[in-house]
Design an enzyme around this catalytic site. Structure first.
Site, PDB file in Angstrom:
ATOM      1  N   TRP A 127      10.799  51.998   7.104  1.00 20.68           N
ATOM      2  CA  TRP A 127       9.997  53.173   6.748  1.00 20.68           C
ATOM      3  C   TRP A 127       9.017  53.400   7.913  1.00 20.68           C
ATOM      4  CZ3 TRP A 127       4.858  52.958   3.934  1.00 20.68           C
ATOM      5  CH2 TRP A 127       4.478  54.215   3.443  1.00 20.68           C
ATOM      6  N   ASP A 209       7.541  44.615   0.632  1.00 12.60           N
ATOM      7  CA  ASP A 209       7.302  45.964   0.128  1.00 12.60           C
ATOM      8  C   ASP A 209       8.210  46.168  -1.093  1.00 12.60           C
ATOM      9  OD1 ASP A 209       6.948  48.645  -0.317  1.00 12.60           O
ATOM     10  OD2 ASP A 209       7.084  49.229   1.793  1.00 12.60           O
ATOM     11  N   LYS A 244       7.281  55.653  -7.877  1.00 14.08           N
ATOM     12  CA  LYS A 244       8.664  56.030  -8.193  1.00 14.08           C
ATOM     13  C   LYS A 244       9.036  55.601  -9.608  1.00 14.08           C
ATOM     14  CE  LYS A 244       8.416  55.975  -3.642  1.00 14.08           C
ATOM     15  NZ  LYS A 244       8.393  56.973  -2.635  1.00 14.08           N
TER      16      LYS A 244
HETATM   17  C1  LMR Z   1       9.532  58.049   1.532  1.00 13.87           C
HETATM   18  O1  LMR Z   1       9.937  57.202   2.320  1.00 13.87           O
HETATM   19  O2  LMR Z   1       9.979  59.207   1.498  1.00 13.87           O
HETATM   20  C2  LMR Z   1       8.486  57.670   0.515  1.00 13.87           C
HETATM   21  O3  LMR Z   1       8.155  56.330   0.662  1.00 13.87           O
HETATM   22  C3  LMR Z   1       7.314  58.554   0.537  1.00 13.87           C
HETATM   23  C4  LMR Z   1       6.468  58.451   1.776  1.00 13.87           C
HETATM   24  O4  LMR Z   1       5.246  58.348   1.606  1.00 13.87           O
HETATM   25  O5  LMR Z   1       6.981  58.474   2.891  1.00 13.87           O
END
Ligand code: LMR
Length: 396
Positions: A127, A209, A244
């Site tokens: 992420w 996470d 979520k």
């Molecule tokens: C995502 O990856 O889309 C979610 O975790 C929301 C975000 O804050 O990026």
């Protein structure tokens, strides 16, 4: 002073959401941010949440500040939900946080303030906000291999090899407990055991996470990584999110949990976590935490929540199959059946940045630049136009 400030690039995920809102095309499809949509394309408020809110509004007597670490009942129930039966709760320092991102930020600040410049290992890919927030907290990020060159499996041998060769005592390793974001590819139980054993042998601290608890295979099944890690590590950090699994995105509710060796160390760590919170946002907002605590603490609401969560998980699963079949029907040269083994909201489509751009400008289909698709944004209504647009992008 401000005249000289240059504009920041748009956020790779939230920036696209803003562009989507401004797009006037009626048929636009948003598969960017990880938000659940129902078959009608809405992000619903869960029924159990509405019921809990009614109870809270009836009973609430004050809008006074919460303690620095939030609602104690929330903290107990959040720790019980993720780590109950795995680690004695008295060994966990917990603080309610504004979402999973808030939990990660507090964890990063705690690590930065209390240890000498730990490095944080992140999966490639991860992420994108992981790396940004670790670096803002003063932690340097390192990358370990994750996605294989075929883009539909984990390069597990390279992952182990890199950690074995370069992992050092005191390094932090950021792991996605389930529903890996962005790939949807999770290690299996055996692989988790190997990761846990190796990282423990290297003296590394897992920072886990846990943003998608319940979106993989189920509430219990999704704890497989936590069990493996707790089996080999006496200490680790878990950052959980209720955005979520409770659909509480805008309420910002999560928890940071530091698992310690004993109760005394948990108390001291808790005081340091509170210090990190105080200088960040002082104390968390009440409402989201109160909702989660009310639902988890009430047997009827909790059963209703589990059913609603299962319905979300199953709809995403059904949409994965529908997408795979839809791509076949649309005549795409690529076989997407690899999506079926992936978990949670996301999948790597294999679309190139150029194809992603083309889909947005020509077809009003919004996908993150890396090619990550939010499967939870697919509905029976947008499925076929979406499959046709992606087929056109891939076949041409
Ligand atoms: C995502 O990856 O889309 C979610 O975790 C929301 C975000 O804050 O990026």
């Amino acid at each position: 002073m401000f005249e000289a400030v240059s504009a920041a690039p748009p956020d790779p995920i939230l920036g696209l959401g803003e562009a989507f809102l401004k797009d006037p095309r009626q048929h636009k499809v948003n598969l960017t941010i990880g938000v659940y949509k129902d078959a009608q394309g809405q992000t619903p408020v869960l029924d159990c949440v509405k019921k809990a809110e009614t109870l809270i509004l009836d009973q609430e007597k004050s809008k006074g500040y919460l303690g620095i670490d939030g609602l104690s009942e929330f903290n107990r129930l959040a720790a019980e939900l993720s780590l109950g039966g795995i680690v004695p709760l008295s060994r966990i320092a917990v603080a309610q946080s504004p979402g999973g991102t808030g939990a990660l930020k507090v964890a990063a600040d705690f690590l930065s303030a209390n240890f000498r410049g730990p490095r944080v290992w992140c999966s490639n890919p991860t992420w994108p906000n992981h790396i940004s927030l670790f670096e803002v907290a003063g932690l340097s990020s390192q990358i370990y291999p994750y996605l294989a060159a075929d883009k539909c499996s984990i390069d597990f041998a390279s992952l182990l090899d890199k950690v074995e060769r370069e992992g050092k005592v005191g390094d932090v390793i950021c792991l996605h407990a389930c529903c890996h974001n962005p790939s949807g590819l999770d290690p299996d139980a055996q692989q988790w055991a190997e990761i846990a054993e190796l990282t423990a042998a290297r003296g590394m601290l897992p920072l886990i996470d846990f943003a998608y608890h319940g979106f993989g295979d189920g509430l219990e099944e999704d704890r497989v990584a936590l069990k493996a890690i707790a089996d080999k590590h006496e200490e680790f950090i878990l950052c959980s999110s209720f955005s979520k699994n409770f659909g509480l995105y805008s309420e910002r509710v999560g928890a940071v949990m530091a698992v310690c060796k004993d109760d005394g160390s948990a108390e001291r760590v808790s005081s340091r976590i509170k210090q990190a919170v105080r200088s960040n946002y002082s104390n968390p907002p009440r409402h989201g935490g109160a909702i989660v605590a009310t639902v988890l603490g009430n047997a009827t609401l909790r059963s209703a929540w589990e059913l609603e969560l299962a319905a979300m998980r199953n709809r995403i699963h059904d949409m994965r199959s529908a997408f795979v079949n839809g791509m076949k029907e649309a005549g795409c040269d690529v076989d997407f059946s690899f999506l079926l083994g992936q978990k949670g909201m996301f999948s790597f489509s294999g679309l190139t940045p150029m194809q992603v751009d083309w889909l947005r400008t020509e077809k009003a289909v919004y996908i993150v630049g890396s090619g990550r698709i939010n499967v939870a944004g697919i509905t029976p209504g947008n499925l076929m136009p979406l499959c046709q647009a992606i087929t056109e992008a891939m076949n041409s």
